[in-house]
Scaffold this motif. Structure first.
Motif, PDB file in Angstrom:
ATOM      1  N   LYS A 131       0.688  -1.003   0.229  1.00  0.00           N
ATOM      2  CA  LYS A 131       0.195   0.018  -0.012  1.00  0.00           C
ATOM      3  C   LYS A 131       1.105   1.566  -0.103  1.00  0.00           C
ATOM      4  CE  LYS A 131      -3.777   2.012   2.356  1.00  0.00           C
ATOM      5  NZ  LYS A 131      -4.815   2.111   3.551  1.00  0.00           N
ATOM      6  N   SER A 132       2.238   0.809   1.029  1.00  0.00           N
ATOM      7  CA  SER A 132       2.857   2.235   1.067  1.00  0.00           C
ATOM      8  C   SER A 132       3.759   2.560   0.098  1.00  0.00           C
ATOM      9  CB  SER A 132       4.083   2.479   2.185  1.00  0.00           C
ATOM     10  OG  SER A 132       3.763   2.520   3.066  1.00  0.00           O
ATOM     11  N   TYR A 133       3.931   1.062  -0.701  1.00  0.00           N
ATOM     12  CA  TYR A 133       4.317   1.248  -2.478  1.00  0.00           C
ATOM     13  C   TYR A 133       3.916   1.985  -3.506  1.00  0.00           C
ATOM     14  CZ  TYR A 133       6.166   0.230  -7.134  1.00  0.00           C
ATOM     15  OH  TYR A 133       6.619  -0.560  -8.317  1.00  0.00           O
ATOM     16  N   GLU A 134       2.578   1.869  -3.538  1.00  0.00           N
ATOM     17  CA  GLU A 134       1.156   2.456  -4.346  1.00  0.00           C
ATOM     18  C   GLU A 134       1.224   3.705  -4.006  1.00  0.00           C
ATOM     19  OE1 GLU A 134       0.475   0.975  -7.008  1.00  0.00           O
ATOM     20  OE2 GLU A 134       1.113  -0.859  -6.168  1.00  0.00           O
ATOM     21  N   LYS A 135       1.934   4.114  -2.603  1.00  0.00           N
ATOM     22  CA  LYS A 135       0.838   5.948  -2.184  1.00  0.00           C
ATOM     23  C   LYS A 135       2.159   6.805  -2.957  1.00  0.00           C
ATOM     24  CE  LYS A 135      -0.227   8.168   1.999  1.00  0.00           C
ATOM     25  NZ  LYS A 135      -0.385   7.680   3.800  1.00  0.00           N
ATOM     26  N   PHE A 136       3.551   6.021  -2.614  1.00  0.00           N
ATOM     27  CA  PHE A 136       4.928   7.235  -2.725  1.00  0.00           C
ATOM     28  C   PHE A 136       5.446   6.889  -4.139  1.00  0.00           C
ATOM     29  CE2 PHE A 136       3.887   6.564   1.969  1.00  0.00           C
ATOM     30  CZ  PHE A 136       3.871   8.143   1.917  1.00  0.00           C
ATOM     31  N   LYS A 137       5.118   5.809  -4.669  1.00  0.00           N
ATOM     32  CA  LYS A 137       5.685   5.304  -6.181  1.00  0.00           C
ATOM     33  C   LYS A 137       6.356   6.533  -6.848  1.00  0.00           C
ATOM     34  CE  LYS A 137       3.401   2.981  -9.359  1.00  0.00           C
ATOM     35  NZ  LYS A 137       3.025   1.828  -9.415  1.00  0.00           N
ATOM     36  N   ASP A 138       4.676   7.202  -7.452  1.00  0.00           N
ATOM     37  CA  ASP A 138       4.630   8.055  -7.875  1.00  0.00           C
ATOM     38  C   ASP A 138       6.436   9.762  -7.773  1.00  0.00           C
ATOM     39  OD1 ASP A 138       3.162   7.725  -8.932  1.00  0.00           O
ATOM     40  OD2 ASP A 138       1.035   8.392  -8.626  1.00  0.00           O
ATOM     41  N   MET A 139       6.300   9.702  -6.333  1.00  0.00           N
ATOM     42  CA  MET A 139       7.468  10.753  -6.099  1.00  0.00           C
ATOM     43  C   MET A 139       8.874  10.206  -6.345  1.00  0.00           C
ATOM     44  SD  MET A 139       6.642  10.791  -2.201  1.00  0.00           S
ATOM     45  CE  MET A 139       8.117  11.587  -1.321  1.00  0.00           C
ATOM     46  N   ASP A 140       8.494   9.399  -7.476  1.00  0.00           N
ATOM     47  CA  ASP A 140       9.833   8.869  -7.764  1.00  0.00           C
ATOM     48  C   ASP A 140      11.075   8.515  -7.134  1.00  0.00           C
ATOM     49  OD1 ASP A 140       9.249   8.750 -10.613  1.00  0.00           O
ATOM     50  OD2 ASP A 140       9.779  10.708 -10.288  1.00  0.00           O
ATOM     51  N   THR A 166       5.676  -8.504  12.066  1.00  0.00           N
ATOM     52  CA  THR A 166       6.063  -7.449  11.708  1.00  0.00           C
ATOM     53  C   THR A 166       5.903  -7.226  10.184  1.00  0.00           C
ATOM     54  OG1 THR A 166       7.237  -6.764  13.198  1.00  0.00           O
ATOM     55  CG2 THR A 166       4.974  -6.225  13.890  1.00  0.00           C
ATOM     56  N   LEU A 167       6.952  -7.961  10.291  1.00  0.00           N
ATOM     57  CA  LEU A 167       8.088  -8.314   9.314  1.00  0.00           C
ATOM     58  C   LEU A 167       7.175  -8.347   7.514  1.00  0.00           C
ATOM     59  CD1 LEU A 167      11.371  -6.305  10.066  1.00  0.00           C
ATOM     60  CD2 LEU A 167      10.540  -6.100   8.940  1.00  0.00           C
ATOM     61  N   GLN A 168       6.754  -9.615   8.088  1.00  0.00           N
ATOM     62  CA  GLN A 168       6.662 -10.782   7.316  1.00  0.00           C
ATOM     63  C   GLN A 168       5.622 -10.915   6.287  1.00  0.00           C
ATOM     64  OE1 GLN A 168       4.687 -14.321   9.895  1.00  0.00           O
ATOM     65  NE2 GLN A 168       2.343 -12.533   9.611  1.00  0.00           N
ATOM     66  N   ASP A 169       5.039  -9.646   5.757  1.00  0.00           N
ATOM     67  CA  ASP A 169       3.628  -8.997   5.245  1.00  0.00           C
ATOM     68  C   ASP A 169       4.566  -8.091   4.091  1.00  0.00           C
ATOM     69  OD1 ASP A 169       1.626 -10.989   5.495  1.00  0.00           O
ATOM     70  OD2 ASP A 169       1.132  -9.678   6.444  1.00  0.00           O
ATOM     71  N   MET A 170       5.598  -7.301   4.408  1.00  0.00           N
ATOM     72  CA  MET A 170       6.559  -6.713   3.918  1.00  0.00           C
ATOM     73  C   MET A 170       7.610  -7.219   3.161  1.00  0.00           C
ATOM     74  SD  MET A 170       5.550  -3.934   5.758  1.00  0.00           S
ATOM     75  CE  MET A 170       7.640  -2.558   5.676  1.00  0.00           C
ATOM     76  N   TYR A 171       7.866  -5.847   1.945  1.00  0.00           N
ATOM     77  CA  TYR A 171       8.541  -5.299   1.026  1.00  0.00           C
ATOM     78  C   TYR A 171      10.255  -5.235   1.259  1.00  0.00           C
ATOM     79  CZ  TYR A 171       4.374  -7.607  -1.824  1.00  0.00           C
ATOM     80  OH  TYR A 171       3.943  -7.834  -2.635  1.00  0.00           O
ATOM     81  N   ILE A 172      11.011  -4.684   0.513  1.00  0.00           N
ATOM     82  CA  ILE A 172      12.886  -4.761   0.546  1.00  0.00           C
ATOM     83  C   ILE A 172      12.980  -4.480  -0.418  1.00  0.00           C
ATOM     84  CG2 ILE A 172      13.908  -6.643   0.809  1.00  0.00           C
ATOM     85  CD1 ILE A 172      15.504  -4.934   3.582  1.00  0.00           C
ATOM     86  N   THR A 173      13.236  -2.803  -0.655  1.00  0.00           N
ATOM     87  CA  THR A 173      14.118  -2.792  -1.863  1.00  0.00           C
ATOM     88  C   THR A 173      14.943  -1.066  -1.779  1.00  0.00           C
ATOM     89  OG1 THR A 173      13.240  -1.586  -4.267  1.00  0.00           O
ATOM     90  CG2 THR A 173      11.822  -0.822  -2.144  1.00  0.00           C
ATOM     91  N   MET A 174      15.429  -0.768  -2.146  1.00  0.00           N
ATOM     92  CA  MET A 174      16.489  -0.194  -2.521  1.00  0.00           C
ATOM     93  C   MET A 174      15.786   1.340  -2.977  1.00  0.00           C
ATOM     94  SD  MET A 174      19.488  -0.434  -1.581  1.00  0.00           S
ATOM     95  CE  MET A 174      20.357   0.939  -2.077  1.00  0.00           C
ATOM     96  N   ARG A 175      15.502   2.484  -2.942  1.00  0.00           N
ATOM     97  CA  ARG A 175      14.959   3.886  -3.238  1.00  0.00           C
ATOM     98  C   ARG A 175      15.873   4.094  -4.265  1.00  0.00           C
ATOM     99  NH1 ARG A 175      15.838   9.859  -0.942  1.00  0.00           N
ATOM    100  NH2 ARG A 175      15.232   9.409  -3.048  1.00  0.00           N
ATOM    101  N   LEU A 176      14.863   5.185  -5.066  1.00  0.00           N
ATOM    102  CA  LEU A 176      16.109   5.756  -6.604  1.00  0.00           C
ATOM    103  C   LEU A 176      16.612   6.544  -5.889  1.00  0.00           C
ATOM    104  CD1 LEU A 176      12.380   4.932  -9.003  1.00  0.00           C
ATOM    105  CD2 LEU A 176      14.838   3.514  -8.712  1.00  0.00           C
ATOM    106  N   LEU A 177      18.220   6.789  -6.781  1.00  0.00           N
ATOM    107  CA  LEU A 177      18.958   7.700  -6.179  1.00  0.00           C
ATOM    108  C   LEU A 177      18.751   8.801  -7.214  1.00  0.00           C
ATOM    109  CD1 LEU A 177      21.327   8.607  -4.166  1.00  0.00           C
ATOM    110  CD2 LEU A 177      22.778   7.470  -5.829  1.00  0.00           C
ATOM    111  N   PRO A 178      18.998  10.169  -6.730  1.00  0.00           N
ATOM    112  CA  PRO A 178      18.874  11.420  -8.070  1.00  0.00           C
ATOM    113  C   PRO A 178      19.950  11.448  -8.618  1.00  0.00           C
ATOM    114  CG  PRO A 178      18.107  11.355  -5.549  1.00  0.00           C
ATOM    115  CD  PRO A 178      18.311  10.611  -5.462  1.00  0.00           C
ATOM    116  N   GLU A 179      19.995  12.472  -9.554  1.00  0.00           N
ATOM    117  CA  GLU A 179      21.353  12.136  -9.907  1.00  0.00           C
ATOM    118  C   GLU A 179      22.209  12.953  -8.980  1.00  0.00           C
ATOM    119  OE1 GLU A 179      23.460  15.084 -13.915  1.00  0.00           O
ATOM    120  OE2 GLU A 179      21.325  14.801 -13.855  1.00  0.00           O
ATOM    121  N   VAL A 180      23.462  12.124  -8.626  1.00  0.00           N
ATOM    122  CA  VAL A 180      24.294  13.375  -7.463  1.00  0.00           C
ATOM    123  C   VAL A 180      24.899  14.619  -7.833  1.00  0.00           C
ATOM    124  CG1 VAL A 180      23.853  11.220  -5.565  1.00  0.00           C
ATOM    125  CG2 VAL A 180      25.879  11.318  -8.501  1.00  0.00           C
TER     126      VAL A 180
END
Length: 206
Positions: A131-140, A166-180
């Motif tokens: 749910k949080s992934y869908e909610k914040f995905k548009d923030m890139d 409390t973690l069994q239904d979660m996903y894990i990922t790297m955030r997208l890194l903006p241009e540094v």
């Protein structure tokens, strides 16, 4: 007689000094007190090698947070070269109005901290609910494809920490890194991203 005069002279000098300089003395004492408190806080402040975000539909149970921080500490590197490894997991539970646990002040505080984390690049690894992934995905903030998210329950680190509930239904990922930026700060941010990615791969079991 001379002794009594000496004592009286000293008292007069002290009274005179205190009359003219008491506010200076009090301000000086207060300033010294502030410096001591500040120094104590700075000396006791932990410099974290990794910050990890938890973006779920509920708050992370303290016991599970401790287990995860211990695992990442054990498997991480001393990035700031201070001789110790410290990992912090920040819980950004931001419920909607219709959800249980909604509190306007708490939500505002959570959003502020989360926004500061995103803008500063403090956390590169994210535990995130669907749910949080869908909610914040548009923030890139996250990868466009949901397939790039890894289910935590299938990760090596999850099993090694005793399958925290409390973690069994979660996903894990790297955030997208903006241009540094092409400077020292940019190099540090890029290095931090790469080291975080290595740690994530250890957690997944790659």
């Amino acid at each position: 007689m001379k002794t009594e005069q000496t004592k009286e002279d000293r008292k007069k000098k002290w009274d005179n000094f205190w009359y003219y300089y008491k506010y200076h003395v009090l301000i000086g004492i207060f300033a010294l007190f502030c410096i001591i408190i500040f120094a104590k806080d700075m000396l006791g402040k932990v410099s974290y090698d990794y910050n990890i975000a938890f973006l779920g539909d509920y708050s992370l149970v303290e016991e599970d947070r401790i287990k995860m921080e211990e695992w990442f500490t054990k498997n991480g590197e001393d990035l700031n070269e201070d001789g110790e490894i410290h990992v912090q997991i920040s819980d950004y539970f931001i419920p909607s109005e219709e959800e249980k646990g909604y509190d306007p002040q708490m939500v505002m505080a959570g959003q502020t901290k989360f926004t500061a984390d995103v803008q500063s690049g403090m956390s590169m690894i994210y535990f995130v609910s669907k749910k949080s992934y869908e909610k914040f995905k548009d923030m890139d903030l996250f990868p466009d494809e949901e397939s790039q998210l890894m289910e935590v329950k299938n990760c090596k680190g999850f099993e090694e920490t005793g399958n925290p509930i409390t973690l069994q239904d979660m996903y894990i990922t790297m955030r997208l890194l903006p241009e540094v930026a092409d400077d020292e700060d940019g190099k540090r941010e890029q290095q931090y991203y790469e080291e975080s990615e290595k740690l994530l791969k250890k957690f997944i079991g790659e």
